[in-house]
Design an enzyme around this catalytic site. Structure first.
Site, PDB file in Angstrom:
ATOM      1  N   LYS A 182       0.867  -1.192   0.000  1.00  0.00           N
ATOM      2  CA  LYS A 182       0.000   0.000   0.000  1.00  0.00           C
ATOM      3  C   LYS A 182       0.897   1.234   0.000  1.00  0.00           C
ATOM      4  O   LYS A 182       1.663   1.455   0.939  1.00  0.00           O
ATOM      5  CB  LYS A 182      -0.897   0.043   1.237  1.00  0.00           C
ATOM      6  CG  LYS A 182      -1.941   1.148   1.133  1.00  0.00           C
ATOM      7  CD  LYS A 182      -2.625   1.459   2.444  1.00  0.00           C
ATOM      8  CE  LYS A 182      -1.841   2.393   3.305  1.00  0.00           C
ATOM      9  NZ  LYS A 182      -1.540   3.723   2.716  1.00  0.00           N
ATOM     10  N   GLU A 260      11.455   1.792   9.294  1.00  0.00           N
ATOM     11  CA  GLU A 260      12.347   2.944   9.045  1.00  0.00           C
ATOM     12  C   GLU A 260      11.531   4.175   9.423  1.00  0.00           C
ATOM     13  O   GLU A 260      10.634   4.585   8.701  1.00  0.00           O
ATOM     14  CB  GLU A 260      12.773   2.940   7.579  1.00  0.00           C
ATOM     15  CG  GLU A 260      14.049   3.713   7.336  1.00  0.00           C
ATOM     16  CD  GLU A 260      13.773   5.041   6.678  1.00  0.00           C
ATOM     17  OE1 GLU A 260      13.655   6.046   7.425  1.00  0.00           O
ATOM     18  OE2 GLU A 260      13.674   5.083   5.441  1.00  0.00           O
ATOM     19  N   CYS A 294      13.796  11.644   6.025  1.00  0.00           N
ATOM     20  CA  CYS A 294      14.020  11.220   7.420  1.00  0.00           C
ATOM     21  C   CYS A 294      15.468  11.435   7.829  1.00  0.00           C
ATOM     22  O   CYS A 294      15.759  11.550   9.009  1.00  0.00           O
ATOM     23  CB  CYS A 294      13.697   9.748   7.584  1.00  0.00           C
ATOM     24  SG  CYS A 294      12.027   9.369   7.135  1.00  0.00           S
ATOM     25  N   GLU A 392      11.025  16.430  14.618  1.00  0.00           N
ATOM     26  CA  GLU A 392      11.498  16.517  13.234  1.00  0.00           C
ATOM     27  C   GLU A 392      10.669  17.583  12.484  1.00  0.00           C
ATOM     28  O   GLU A 392       9.440  17.521  12.491  1.00  0.00           O
ATOM     29  CB  GLU A 392      11.270  15.141  12.609  1.00  0.00           C
ATOM     30  CG  GLU A 392      11.929  14.862  11.327  1.00  0.00           C
ATOM     31  CD  GLU A 392      11.670  13.401  10.880  1.00  0.00           C
ATOM     32  OE1 GLU A 392      10.679  12.786  11.312  1.00  0.00           O
ATOM     33  OE2 GLU A 392      12.476  12.913  10.087  1.00  0.00           O
TER      34      GLU A 392
END
Ligand code: SIN
Length: 490
Positions: A182, A260, A294, A392
């Protein structure tokens, strides 16, 4: 859909399940927005639990035949897929630019990056080996052979719509696993086009299945895969909260996991660093994909002695970045993915300014370009009570901290729950050895800002997750050892 491709058949608008292109079983569709205009330009099937179940049935049924295909033949098939992806890189790049917003040249670069994983795992497939173990007793043969894990669920993010899904699907197919996938709800079209090329390369029906879903329906798709013991592994790239939720969801069926997740990367510039190289490295690491990666530096630490010189050089480069829609051939920074992303970036900047930061450049939205554009920004005089110190930003903002002491800056760099990437610039070889060991992250860029490579094990530690993508270790994530012990040979 208003998007012209050289190969118009790469513009797919249905699911791919069991080798068939089909509408969502409930018949629903959802809108896909162009982030540059924040306007709907396409739609995709809005799958739900029924589509997830059908995809899983197909992947499960296809597994015995696929795992029996000789590894060398799986490798050849991946090489054909790699060649097709590269042949159609312009079309695929256009799809990325349109649904994700990154400039076309960067999007085409992402396609090459995605293909590099397919090519790499084609090579790894051809070299799967195990161990012959010296038996501790006479008359025995002991072997450790590698087997595919089984059906894989792959859930990929919007920031690299091609590379992230390719580096999940390619090792799975190389290992002999079948896949239900997906893509992120914002970027379904690139994934569908990649699957169309995989089909053209000869991936048999059922081996690779792709279901798309809106944000509202994503959980109903994923929950089916989490709950079903036939899915033997889940691989996910995305945020840490979602990663935690998925890990909990995999607990009952004890699936293998690769996660991750988020980062909060430090980038440290020592007083002996080559400042021009450090600025180059920071520009490459920070402004790739408008800061929506990231691994991009979220906190920049510059030694007192070089702080002002570094900031001057950095600001000159950042202020010169061309912010524009992907269609502009000069564009270097595109829009952020959506309004929520812009709000977060602006919240971080305003929070820092309200707590005493100085704006060196940027700091504003760019409504004249579109609702999701934000100026590349540098902030100085920043401190640890500001939001970006612990969260972040995922946007084009560089906060620059000052430091004076190596031990203190290492402690600051590690003072985050995250551990995906770290970077530092110095010419001192002893310091290089010290920091390479002391920094708590899965990747460390040493006098280098562009660290990602299909040949390297990519992944984090701490709240950035576990598992590795790329390198020979990336294939092991999709295989398990079976120990064979044969007695009576004496
Ligand atoms: C990511 O941002 O999740 C991946 C970036 C990369 O592969 O370099």
């Amino acid at each position: 859909m208003s998007l012209t491709l050289q190969r118009s058949d790469l513009l797919r608008s249905t699911h791919y399940v069991g080798g068939r292109w089909c509408e969502a079983l409930g018949g629903a569709r959802y809108d896909v927005e162009d982030p540059a205009l924040a306007r709907v330009f396409a739609n995709a099937p809005d799958g739900d639990a029924r589509d997830a179940a059908a995809a899983l049935e197909a992947a499960h049924a296809a597994l015995p035949a696929w795992r029996a295909v000789p590894a060398r033949d799986r490798s050849r098939l991946l090489l054909r897929w790699n060649a097709l992806v590269l042949e159609h890189r312009e079309d695929l790049g256009r799809l990325i630019s349109r649904e994700q917003g990154k400039p076309l040249a960067e999007a085409i670069g992402e396609i090459a990056y995605a293909a590099s994983y397919v090519e790499w795992f084609a090579g790894e497939a051809a070299r799967i080996t195990g161990d012959v173990i010296a038996a501790p007793v006479a008359g025995r043969q002991m072997l450790a052979v590698k087997e595919p894990v089984g059906v894989i669920a792959a859930i990929s993010p919007w920031n690299f719509p091609a590379a992230m899904i390719a580096r999940k699907i390619a090792p799975a197919l190389a290992a002999g696993c079948t896949v239900v996938a997906k893509p992120a709800e914002d970027t379904p079209l690139t994934a569908l086009a990649l699957v169309a090329l995989a089909e053209e390369a000869g991936v048999p029906p059922g081996v690779l299945n792709l279901v798309t879903a809106s944000r509202a329906n994503a959980a109903s798709v994923v929950d089916v895969w989490l709950a079903d013991a036939r899915v033997r592994k889940l691989t996910f790239t995305g945020s840490t909260p979602v990663g935690r939720h998925l890990a909990r969801g995999c607990a009952d069926t004890l699936k293998k996991l690769s996660l991750e997740l988020g980062g909060n990367a430090p980038f440290i510039v020592f007083d002996d660093a080559d400042l021009d190289a450090a600025v180059d490295g920071l520009m490459a690491a920070k402004f790739r994909n408008a800061g929506q990666t990231c691994v991009c530096p979220n906190r920049v630490y510059v030694h007192d002695a070089v702080h002002d010189a570094f900031v001057r050089k950095l600001v000159a480069r950042v202020a010169a970045l061309k912010v524009a829609p992907a269609t502009d051939p000069q564009a270097q920074i595109g829009p952020l993915i959506n309004a929520k992303a812009v709000e977060k970036v602006d919240r971080h900047v305003q929070d820092a300014l309200s707590k005493g930061a100085t704006l060196a450049t940027g700091g504003k939205r760019l409504p004249e370009l579109g609702p999701n554009f934000y100026q590349p920004t540098v902030l100085t005089d920043v401190s640890n009570d500001m939001d970006f110190a612990c969260e972040e930003t995922f946007g084009p903002v560089v906060p620059v901290f000052r430091f004076a002491d190596e031990d203190a800056v290492v402690a600051e760099a590690n003072g985050t729950p995250y551990g995906l990437a770290s970077y530092f610039y110095t010419r001192d070889v002893r310091r290089i050895a010290r920091l390479a060991s002391a920094l708590e992250s899965g990747l460390v860029g040493i006098n280098e800002g562009a660290v990602a490579s299909e040949a390297a094990p990519f992944g984090g530690i701490k709240a950035s997750g576990y598992g590795r993508e790329g390198s020979r270790h990336g294939l092991d994530e999709y295989m398990h050892f079976k120990y064979l012990c044969q007695g009576g040979l004496g």
